[in-house]
Scaffold this motif. Structure first.
Motif, PDB file in Angstrom:
ATOM      1  N   ARG A  44     -39.064 -42.337 -38.915  1.00 40.13           N
ATOM      2  CA  ARG A  44     -40.062 -41.994 -39.937  1.00 40.13           C
ATOM      3  C   ARG A  44     -41.435 -41.785 -39.305  1.00 40.13           C
ATOM      4  NH1 ARG A  44     -38.990 -45.397 -45.541  1.00 40.13           N
ATOM      5  NH2 ARG A  44     -36.712 -45.219 -45.575  1.00 40.13           N
ATOM      6  N   HIS A  45     -41.763 -42.587 -38.303  1.00 40.90           N
ATOM      7  CA  HIS A  45     -43.059 -42.443 -37.651  1.00 40.90           C
ATOM      8  C   HIS A  45     -43.150 -41.154 -36.842  1.00 40.90           C
ATOM      9  CE1 HIS A  45     -43.639 -47.106 -37.785  1.00 40.90           C
ATOM     10  NE2 HIS A  45     -43.947 -46.505 -38.926  1.00 40.90           N
ATOM     11  N   ARG A  46     -42.027 -40.505 -36.625  1.00 36.89           N
ATOM     12  CA  ARG A  46     -42.020 -39.232 -35.914  1.00 36.89           C
ATOM     13  C   ARG A  46     -41.856 -38.050 -36.851  1.00 36.89           C
ATOM     14  NH1 ARG A  46     -40.952 -43.242 -32.789  1.00 36.89           N
ATOM     15  NH2 ARG A  46     -41.091 -43.151 -30.510  1.00 36.89           N
ATOM     16  N   GLY A  47     -41.834 -38.331 -38.155  1.00 35.90           N
ATOM     17  CA  GLY A  47     -41.813 -37.259 -39.134  1.00 35.90           C
ATOM     18  C   GLY A  47     -40.464 -36.974 -39.761  1.00 35.90           C
ATOM     19  N   VAL A  48     -39.442 -37.732 -39.409  1.00 35.76           N
ATOM     20  CA  VAL A  48     -38.111 -37.496 -39.957  1.00 35.76           C
ATOM     21  C   VAL A  48     -38.044 -38.056 -41.374  1.00 35.76           C
ATOM     22  CG1 VAL A  48     -35.640 -37.882 -39.611  1.00 35.76           C
ATOM     23  CG2 VAL A  48     -37.152 -37.598 -37.638  1.00 35.76           C
ATOM     24  N   ALA A  49     -37.339 -37.372 -42.244  1.00 36.41           N
ATOM     25  CA  ALA A  49     -37.238 -37.777 -43.641  1.00 36.41           C
ATOM     26  C   ALA A  49     -36.548 -39.132 -43.773  1.00 36.41           C
ATOM     27  CB  ALA A  49     -36.470 -36.719 -44.433  1.00 36.41           C
ATOM     28  N   PRO A  50     -36.838 -39.877 -44.831  1.00 33.67           N
ATOM     29  CA  PRO A  50     -36.225 -41.200 -45.026  1.00 33.67           C
ATOM     30  C   PRO A  50     -34.701 -41.142 -45.036  1.00 33.67           C
ATOM     31  CG  PRO A  50     -38.066 -40.915 -46.531  1.00 33.67           C
ATOM     32  CD  PRO A  50     -37.842 -39.578 -45.879  1.00 33.67           C
ATOM     33  N   TRP A  51     -34.131 -42.085 -44.312  1.00 31.62           N
ATOM     34  CA  TRP A  51     -32.699 -42.356 -44.274  1.00 31.62           C
ATOM     35  C   TRP A  51     -31.855 -41.242 -43.653  1.00 31.62           C
ATOM     36  CZ3 TRP A  51     -32.383 -47.158 -44.174  1.00 31.62           C
ATOM     37  CH2 TRP A  51     -33.192 -47.962 -44.982  1.00 31.62           C
ATOM     38  N   VAL A  52     -32.504 -40.376 -42.893  1.00 32.43           N
ATOM     39  CA  VAL A  52     -31.727 -39.455 -42.065  1.00 32.43           C
ATOM     40  C   VAL A  52     -30.935 -40.243 -41.019  1.00 32.43           C
ATOM     41  CG1 VAL A  52     -31.950 -37.657 -40.291  1.00 32.43           C
ATOM     42  CG2 VAL A  52     -33.176 -37.443 -42.444  1.00 32.43           C
ATOM     43  N   SER A  53     -31.419 -41.445 -40.699  1.00 35.29           N
ATOM     44  CA  SER A  53     -30.718 -42.301 -39.741  1.00 35.29           C
ATOM     45  C   SER A  53     -29.275 -42.548 -40.176  1.00 35.29           C
ATOM     46  CB  SER A  53     -31.444 -43.637 -39.583  1.00 35.29           C
ATOM     47  OG  SER A  53     -31.532 -44.308 -40.835  1.00 35.29           O
ATOM     48  N   LEU A  54     -29.045 -42.627 -41.482  1.00 34.60           N
ATOM     49  CA  LEU A  54     -27.682 -42.859 -41.964  1.00 34.60           C
ATOM     50  C   LEU A  54     -26.781 -41.666 -41.664  1.00 34.60           C
ATOM     51  CD1 LEU A  54     -28.334 -44.625 -45.391  1.00 34.60           C
ATOM     52  CD2 LEU A  54     -27.852 -45.651 -43.165  1.00 34.60           C
ATOM     53  N   ASP A  55     -27.337 -40.451 -41.766  1.00 34.35           N
ATOM     54  CA  ASP A  55     -26.555 -39.267 -41.429  1.00 34.35           C
ATOM     55  C   ASP A  55     -26.165 -39.271 -39.957  1.00 34.35           C
ATOM     56  OD1 ASP A  55     -26.801 -38.156 -44.047  1.00 34.35           O
ATOM     57  OD2 ASP A  55     -28.821 -37.502 -43.554  1.00 34.35           O
ATOM     58  N   LEU A  56     -27.068 -39.755 -39.114  1.00 34.07           N
ATOM     59  CA  LEU A  56     -26.771 -39.848 -37.695  1.00 34.07           C
ATOM     60  C   LEU A  56     -25.741 -40.930 -37.417  1.00 34.07           C
ATOM     61  CD1 LEU A  56     -30.451 -39.533 -36.470  1.00 34.07           C
ATOM     62  CD2 LEU A  56     -28.634 -37.912 -35.925  1.00 34.07           C
ATOM     63  N   VAL A  57     -25.902 -42.070 -38.079  1.00 38.16           N
ATOM     64  CA  VAL A  57     -25.002 -43.194 -37.847  1.00 38.16           C
ATOM     65  C   VAL A  57     -23.567 -42.860 -38.260  1.00 38.16           C
ATOM     66  CG1 VAL A  57     -24.441 -45.528 -38.673  1.00 38.16           C
ATOM     67  CG2 VAL A  57     -26.768 -44.979 -37.934  1.00 38.16           C
ATOM     68  N   VAL A  58     -23.428 -42.119 -39.356  1.00 40.70           N
ATOM     69  CA  VAL A  58     -22.089 -41.760 -39.829  1.00 40.70           C
ATOM     70  C   VAL A  58     -21.289 -41.040 -38.746  1.00 40.70           C
ATOM     71  CG1 VAL A  58     -20.881 -40.192 -41.404  1.00 40.70           C
ATOM     72  CG2 VAL A  58     -22.615 -41.744 -42.292  1.00 40.70           C
ATOM     73  N   TRP A  59     -21.974 -40.265 -37.920  1.00 40.09           N
ATOM     74  CA  TRP A  59     -21.306 -39.569 -36.814  1.00 40.09           C
ATOM     75  C   TRP A  59     -21.297 -40.390 -35.539  1.00 40.09           C
ATOM     76  CZ3 TRP A  59     -18.607 -35.049 -36.808  1.00 40.09           C
ATOM     77  CH2 TRP A  59     -18.700 -34.261 -37.956  1.00 40.09           C
ATOM     78  N   ALA A  60     -22.415 -41.035 -35.222  1.00 37.48           N
ATOM     79  CA  ALA A  60     -22.538 -41.712 -33.933  1.00 37.48           C
ATOM     80  C   ALA A  60     -21.649 -42.951 -33.826  1.00 37.48           C
ATOM     81  CB  ALA A  60     -23.993 -42.100 -33.687  1.00 37.48           C
ATOM     82  N   VAL A  61     -21.538 -43.725 -34.890  1.00 38.72           N
ATOM     83  CA  VAL A  61     -20.784 -44.981 -34.813  1.00 38.72           C
ATOM     84  C   VAL A  61     -19.288 -44.753 -34.573  1.00 38.72           C
ATOM     85  CG1 VAL A  61     -20.039 -46.997 -36.137  1.00 38.72           C
ATOM     86  CG2 VAL A  61     -22.457 -46.367 -36.068  1.00 38.72           C
ATOM     87  N   PRO A  62     -18.604 -43.930 -35.365  1.00 38.54           N
ATOM     88  CA  PRO A  62     -17.173 -43.721 -35.078  1.00 38.54           C
ATOM     89  C   PRO A  62     -16.931 -43.150 -33.677  1.00 38.54           C
ATOM     90  CG  PRO A  62     -17.720 -42.889 -37.260  1.00 38.54           C
ATOM     91  CD  PRO A  62     -19.007 -43.195 -36.581  1.00 38.54           C
TER      92      PRO A  62
END
Length: 356
Positions: A44-62
């Motif tokens: 968020r401090h770099r300008g990314v929209a809220p909770w985009v992290s979840l979209d990344l995690v859905v792919w990165a974790v598996p």
């Protein structure tokens, strides 16, 4: 009697009806949750929209879990495919056996796929994750403590680890004799705890240096890799669990050295300011006020409210801060002219969104 010794749990699995609840899995999940929350704030401090992290995690974790298991199987194949091995146990990740470098490689692949879909440079994700990942590793290491595994050599130090003999006929529980858990006769280096402390130190180091120097283009992540492998090198030398060796040295020691060198080269060679992002369709001028209206300022609080952008564009810190203040993205030339005390342009050429 050594009152400072570190005891180990006698149980690492509980049952909720027919469903097993494993401490190893809980520790890994807890680490993922904490890392995601930390990464979310940095994104968020770099300008990314809220909770985009979840979209990344859905792919990165598996992808990370698969990569971690594949790395473990490659480096310790005899446990599953050698004489007396049980191939089906290659799927039993709850019993332990996840290699960090496989997790990083697999997770990076999954994150790259997600970043391409979101339109976000992978380097921003990597740098945001850099201090969060070692925190996740620190939490996950407690799973090894519950499993009574991956301890070190025998030690006489006051903080020696007491290890139980685990019951192969009753997985997840210590062997019991006359109602008492059976412990090994010696105390051992608590390598899980050494790594917990080291990982938290790495997280603090990366966070502080990144805050001071504002690393960009994946350099914060490279710093994490260097710091982590430096600790993994000496911790690995203390471990006594089964592992493949070359020239009498554990394979993971060589891997740590190779990865450290690669990360150090990347950190030294790669240069560039920290990247920030704004929506790809960020307005470059304020909207015209309605006729008869005395409103001349942009409603900054209302910009992009409740909407995730379809993509991002990489901008300099100056343009990002201007956009945060006004909701309007100034041209690069305008920002450069305002920086009258500098002779170099404030912004460098940026790759298209989704590339790194």
């Amino acid at each position: 009697m050594n009152y400072a010794l570190i005891p180990s749990p006698t149980t690492s699995v509980w049952h909720l009806g027919p469903f097993p609840i494993r401490a190893y899995a809980l520790c890994i999940i807890a680490g993922m949750v904490v890392a995601t929350l930390l990464m979310e704030q940095r994104l968020r401090h770099r300008g990314v929209a809220p909770w985009v992290s979840l979209d990344l995690v859905v792919w990165a974790v598996p992808f990370g879990i698969i990569g971690a298991r594949v790395y473990h199987l490659i480096t310790s194949p005899q446990d599953y495919f050698g004489a007396g091995g049980d191939p089906i146990k290659a799927l039993y990740i709850w019993e332990g056996g996840l290699g960090i470098w496989g997790a990083v490689a697999g997770g990076a692949l999954g994150a790259w796929i997600a970043a391409r879909q979101i339109g976000l440079p992978l380097s921003i994700f990597a740098d945001a994750l850099a201090p969060a990942l070692p925190v996740a590793q620190a939490i996950g290491r407690f799973g090894n403590w519950f499993n009574n595994e991956l301890y070190g050599k025998v030690t006489t130090l006051p903080w020696g680890l007491q290890v139980h003999e685990m019951d192969s006929a009753n997985p997840g529980h210590a062997t019991m004799i006359d109602g008492e858990p059976v412990t090994r006769p010696d105390l051992y280096h608590p390598t899980f705890l050494y790594e917990v402390v080291w990982d938290l130190g790495v997280a603090g180091l990366v966070w502080l240096l990144d805050r001071k120097f504002k690393f960009g283009r994946g350099r914060a992540f490279a710093l994490y890799v260097m710091a982590y492998t430096a600790g993994r090198f000496w911790i690995e030398m203390l471990r006594t669990d089964e592992a493949n060796h070359f020239f009498g040295i554990r394979l993971n020691v060589f891997v740590s050295i190779a990865v450290f060198i690669g990360a150090a080269i990347y950190f030294v060679v790669m240069r560039g300011p920290r990247a920030y992002v704004v929506p790809i369709d960020a307005p470059d001028k304020a909207p015209e006020p309605d006729a008869g209206s005395d409103v001349s300022a942009v409603d900054v609080d209302a910009k992009e409210a409740g909407r995730n952008p379809t993509g991002y564009q990489v901008v300099s810190e100056e343009r990002f801060l201007a956009y945060q203040r006004t909701g309007v993205l100034p041209p690069a030339e305008t920002v450069i002219e305002e920086k009258s005390d500098e002779t170099e342009p404030a912004e460098v050429s940026s790759p298209p969104a989704g590339e790194n």
